[in-house]
Scaffold this motif. Structure first.
Motif, PDB file in Angstrom:
ATOM      1  N   TRP A 125       0.829  -1.205   0.000  1.00  0.00           N
ATOM      2  CA  TRP A 125       0.000   0.000   0.000  1.00  0.00           C
ATOM      3  C   TRP A 125       0.864   1.256   0.000  1.00  0.00           C
ATOM      4  N   SER A 126       1.887   1.266   0.883  1.00  0.00           N
ATOM      5  CA  SER A 126       2.750   2.442   0.978  1.00  0.00           C
ATOM      6  C   SER A 126       3.571   2.655  -0.296  1.00  0.00           C
ATOM      7  N   ASN A 127       3.861   1.551  -1.004  1.00  0.00           N
ATOM      8  CA  ASN A 127       4.633   1.647  -2.246  1.00  0.00           C
ATOM      9  C   ASN A 127       3.758   1.908  -3.469  1.00  0.00           C
ATOM     10  N   GLY A 128       2.469   2.040  -3.244  1.00  0.00           N
ATOM     11  CA  GLY A 128       1.553   2.341  -4.345  1.00  0.00           C
ATOM     12  C   GLY A 128       1.291   1.185  -5.282  1.00  0.00           C
ATOM     13  N   ALA A 129       1.408  -0.055  -4.763  1.00  0.00           N
ATOM     14  CA  ALA A 129       1.158  -1.233  -5.599  1.00  0.00           C
ATOM     15  C   ALA A 129      -0.328  -1.321  -5.921  1.00  0.00           C
ATOM     16  N   GLN A 130      -0.661  -1.211  -7.181  1.00  0.00           N
ATOM     17  CA  GLN A 130      -2.054  -1.342  -7.605  1.00  0.00           C
ATOM     18  C   GLN A 130      -2.101  -1.729  -9.077  1.00  0.00           C
ATOM     19  N   GLY A 131      -3.208  -2.289  -9.481  1.00  0.00           N
ATOM     20  CA  GLY A 131      -3.361  -2.742 -10.856  1.00  0.00           C
ATOM     21  C   GLY A 131      -4.211  -3.992 -10.924  1.00  0.00           C
ATOM     22  N   GLU A 132      -4.150  -4.673 -12.062  1.00  0.00           N
ATOM     23  CA  GLU A 132      -4.951  -5.868 -12.287  1.00  0.00           C
ATOM     24  C   GLU A 132      -4.043  -7.054 -12.573  1.00  0.00           C
ATOM     25  N   ALA A 133      -4.536  -8.229 -12.266  1.00  0.00           N
ATOM     26  CA  ALA A 133      -3.839  -9.470 -12.600  1.00  0.00           C
ATOM     27  C   ALA A 133      -4.844 -10.429 -13.215  1.00  0.00           C
ATOM     28  N   PHE A 134      -4.352 -11.342 -14.039  1.00  0.00           N
ATOM     29  CA  PHE A 134      -5.199 -12.332 -14.709  1.00  0.00           C
ATOM     30  C   PHE A 134      -6.319 -11.665 -15.495  1.00  0.00           C
ATOM     31  N   SER A 135      -5.920 -10.658 -16.284  1.00  0.00           N
ATOM     32  CA  SER A 135      -6.845  -9.965 -17.202  1.00  0.00           C
ATOM     33  C   SER A 135      -8.061  -9.390 -16.498  1.00  0.00           C
ATOM     34  N   GLY A 136      -7.839  -8.794 -15.332  1.00  0.00           N
ATOM     35  CA  GLY A 136      -8.918  -8.120 -14.627  1.00  0.00           C
ATOM     36  C   GLY A 136      -9.678  -8.983 -13.640  1.00  0.00           C
ATOM     37  N   LEU A 137      -9.355 -10.274 -13.535  1.00  0.00           N
ATOM     38  CA  LEU A 137     -10.027 -11.123 -12.553  1.00  0.00           C
ATOM     39  C   LEU A 137      -9.708 -10.678 -11.133  1.00  0.00           C
ATOM     40  N   PHE A 138      -8.505 -10.160 -10.939  1.00  0.00           N
ATOM     41  CA  PHE A 138      -8.024  -9.791  -9.615  1.00  0.00           C
ATOM     42  C   PHE A 138      -7.581  -8.333  -9.649  1.00  0.00           C
ATOM     43  N   VAL A 139      -8.067  -7.532  -8.689  1.00  0.00           N
ATOM     44  CA  VAL A 139      -7.785  -6.098  -8.660  1.00  0.00           C
ATOM     45  C   VAL A 139      -7.122  -5.741  -7.337  1.00  0.00           C
ATOM     46  N   THR A 140      -6.054  -4.973  -7.413  1.00  0.00           N
ATOM     47  CA  THR A 140      -5.390  -4.460  -6.212  1.00  0.00           C
ATOM     48  C   THR A 140      -5.437  -2.947  -6.241  1.00  0.00           C
ATOM     49  N   ASP A 141      -5.981  -2.358  -5.178  1.00  0.00           N
ATOM     50  CA  ASP A 141      -6.058  -0.907  -5.061  1.00  0.00           C
ATOM     51  C   ASP A 141      -6.048  -0.525  -3.586  1.00  0.00           C
ATOM     52  N   SER A 142      -6.215   0.746  -3.312  1.00  0.00           N
ATOM     53  CA  SER A 142      -6.170   1.226  -1.923  1.00  0.00           C
ATOM     54  C   SER A 142      -7.238   0.562  -1.069  1.00  0.00           C
ATOM     55  N   LEU A 143      -8.432   0.389  -1.629  1.00  0.00           N
ATOM     56  CA  LEU A 143      -9.528  -0.226  -0.889  1.00  0.00           C
ATOM     57  C   LEU A 143      -9.187  -1.661  -0.512  1.00  0.00           C
ATOM     58  N   SER A 144      -8.624  -2.423  -1.448  1.00  0.00           N
ATOM     59  CA  SER A 144      -8.298  -3.819  -1.156  1.00  0.00           C
ATOM     60  C   SER A 144      -7.206  -3.921  -0.097  1.00  0.00           C
ATOM     61  N   HIS A 145      -6.181  -3.077  -0.180  1.00  0.00           N
ATOM     62  CA  HIS A 145      -5.126  -3.091   0.846  1.00  0.00           C
ATOM     63  C   HIS A 145      -5.717  -2.800   2.227  1.00  0.00           C
ATOM     64  N   PHE A 146      -6.536  -1.765   2.291  1.00  0.00           N
ATOM     65  CA  PHE A 146      -7.113  -1.332   3.567  1.00  0.00           C
ATOM     66  C   PHE A 146      -7.996  -2.420   4.181  1.00  0.00           C
ATOM     67  N   LEU A 147      -8.900  -2.979   3.392  1.00  0.00           N
ATOM     68  CA  LEU A 147      -9.822  -3.981   3.909  1.00  0.00           C
ATOM     69  C   LEU A 147      -9.107  -5.286   4.263  1.00  0.00           C
ATOM     70  N   LYS A 148      -8.075  -5.635   3.507  1.00  0.00           N
ATOM     71  CA  LYS A 148      -7.318  -6.845   3.844  1.00  0.00           C
ATOM     72  C   LYS A 148      -6.608  -6.693   5.185  1.00  0.00           C
TER      73      LYS A 148
END
Length: 494
Positions: free
Chosen positions: A57-80
């Motif tokens: 999260w602090s390094n700004g890791a975000q994007g999609e994997a497996f052609s959009g099946l999996f999404v990483t963003d601020s919301l996902s980091h926070f909730l995880k």
């Protein structure tokens, strides 16, 4: 970061999957009846995952994997991160309970299943596709069904597991049917593709609306909102308390996450259709939850109906996001709902944690009468119980008051003044059964044997921090509220 197979984005999920299987293998070869190694490895893994997600999260890791099946963003980091903490606290509170009842003597499935349920929640939180949502949901649900039935010699737990499994399977089918109708109407499974297809305005409206009805119904079941709440009281009461806390805390974060992903990210163009549905669910939850809780004598069952009423408030925030087609206040409304879920999970951890700490071998602290005279037996735990009940009732200056306040402000800003009035009225009605618990703990004479003072230094320490957070987030809620709004606005498209 848009590489289709960017496995770095899935680092927490990969670590957890490997460790969960390792825990299963290590536990199978271990001979300790307390499973301390399994417990220690589980907690260490959750701490590691928290660090990994925080660094990403602090390094700004975000994007999609497996052609959009999996999404990483601020919301996902926070909730995880919130889910890791909730599961860790749950395992700490439940450790003594499961050891005393031989729930881990024959095998440490309790810890393995809790980790696998968390893995399903993480997939749900990062889902960017209907397939991923359903995959994560079923992984979490199957683990929870098994956990509820862990005490095979307990008829009540077996009955609760069967009810949960049957109704949960039905709800999953309803949700899947709604997804299939959305796919049939839009021709796309990705949430981004569905949103774009709806925005064109060239789609057949009838299957879309029917699909939304089924999806909202499935989500209402997972969040235990009325009238899809039938499973919650029986499962909360019938399951071992350590499992009840697993079912009632972290999964609510994941269920709320897929509600945001589906309704806000994917179906925001149909907000005028699903917002009235949420209104009906919210009002029904407030009415049924608060009125039914008054008649309960079992503390866990009362908290189950309390949960139903609180999910009504969560839906109230979500239905205030779009006003006459305008999304000006959407970030604040959805952020208010997210803040409410966080505070609900925090107080749920403390209330069910208290039940776990006050229970002992041969005695379940489940009935309200078991709490009589608690202040004379253990003033610290009685104080935390008071804070938790007052927070759930929405009494200032505790966290629950501010959580209700921001939702009501979002409602009034959206023009739903009468709905806010209804919510306040039923919150006042609900305060009765919370205050009844405090009255028993502080003013009634103790009954039976003295209640022990907790389950060790670690559990008591975590409980103290839990109680302080209920106060602290009520006095200084601004930082967390601003963070909730920020992750919503940075991660969701509306």
């Amino acid at each position: 970061m848009q590489n289709s197979f960017n496995l770095a984005l899935l680092a927490p999920e990969i670590i957890l999957a490997v460790v969960a299987l390792a825990v299963l293998i290590i536990d199978a070869s271990g001979k300790s009846e307390t499973r301390r190694l399994t417990f220690g490895l589980s907690i260490a893994t959750l701490l590691l995952l928290t660090a990994v997600s925080a660094v990403q999260w602090s390094n700004g890791a975000q994007g999609e994997a497996f052609s959009g099946l999996f999404v990483t963003d601020s919301l996902s980091h926070f909730l995880k991160i919130l889910s890791y903490i909730a599961v860790a606290v749950t395992l700490i509170y439940g450790r003594s309970y499961v050891e005393q009842r031989d729930m881990v003597a024959r095998g440490g499935e309790y810890y393995t299943l809790a980790l696998l349920a968390l893995l399903g929640q993480m997939v749900m939180i990062s889902a960017g596709n209907l397939i991923t949502i359903y995959l994560g949901l079923e992984l979490m649900s199957l683990a929870l069904y098994a956990m509820v039935a862990l005490r095979r010699d307990d008829v009540q737990a077996t009955e609760a597991a069967m009810k949960y499994f049957v109704l949960g399977s039905l709800a999953s089918g309803v949700l899947l049917y709604g997804m299939s109708m959305i796919y049939g109407a839009t021709g796309d499974l990705s949430l981004e593709g569905i949103s774009l297809a709806i925005s064109t305005g060239n789609l057949e409206r009838l299957p879309l609306v029917f699909g939304v009805v089924f999806i909202v119904s499935g989500l209402a079941f997972k969040l235990a909102a009325a009238p899809f709440h039938m499973w919650a009281p029986d499962v909360y009461q019938g399951a071992p308390t350590a499992v009840t806390l697993v079912v009632g805390a972290a999964p609510k974060i994941a269920a709320f996450a897929i509600a945001l992903r589906l309704l806000v990210d994917g179906l925001h163009g149909l907000a005028m259709d699903w917002q009235p549905m949420l209104l009906v669910l919210a009002v029904a939850s407030l009415v049924i939850g608060n009125l039914a809780a008054i008649a309960q004598s079992n503390f866990k069952r009362m908290l189950a109906y309390s949960t139903i009423s609180h999910m009504g408030f969560v839906f109230l925030g979500m239905m205030a996001g779009v006003v006459d087609g305008s999304t000006e206040g959407a970030g604040t409304a959805y952020g208010a709902s997210l803040f409410y879920v966080i505070i609900y999970v925090l107080t749920t951890l403390s209330t069910f944690g208290l039940i776990l700490l006050l229970s002992r071998k041969g005695f379940e602290c489940e009935n309200l009468t078991d709490l009589k005279g608690l202040n004379r037996r253990n003033p610290v735990l009685a104080g935390i119980l008071l804070l938790s009940m007052f927070s759930l009732a929405g009494i200032p200056p505790l966290a629950g008051f501010y959580a209700k306040l921001v939702v009501l402000q979002a409602l009034i800003s959206a023009g739903y003044v009468w709905v806010a009035v209804v919510a306040v009225i039923f919150s006042l009605i609900g305060a009765f059964y919370y205050l009844r618990v405090v009255k028993m703990a502080y003013f009634d004479e103790p009954e039976g044997e003295a209640i022990p003072g907790g389950s060790g230094a670690l559990a008591n320490g975590v409980m103290s921090v839990n109680g302080l957070l209920v106060i602290g987030l009520g006095i200084l809620p601004g930082g967390l509220m601003a963070l909730c709004i920020s992750v919503i606005e940075n991660s969701l498209s509306f």
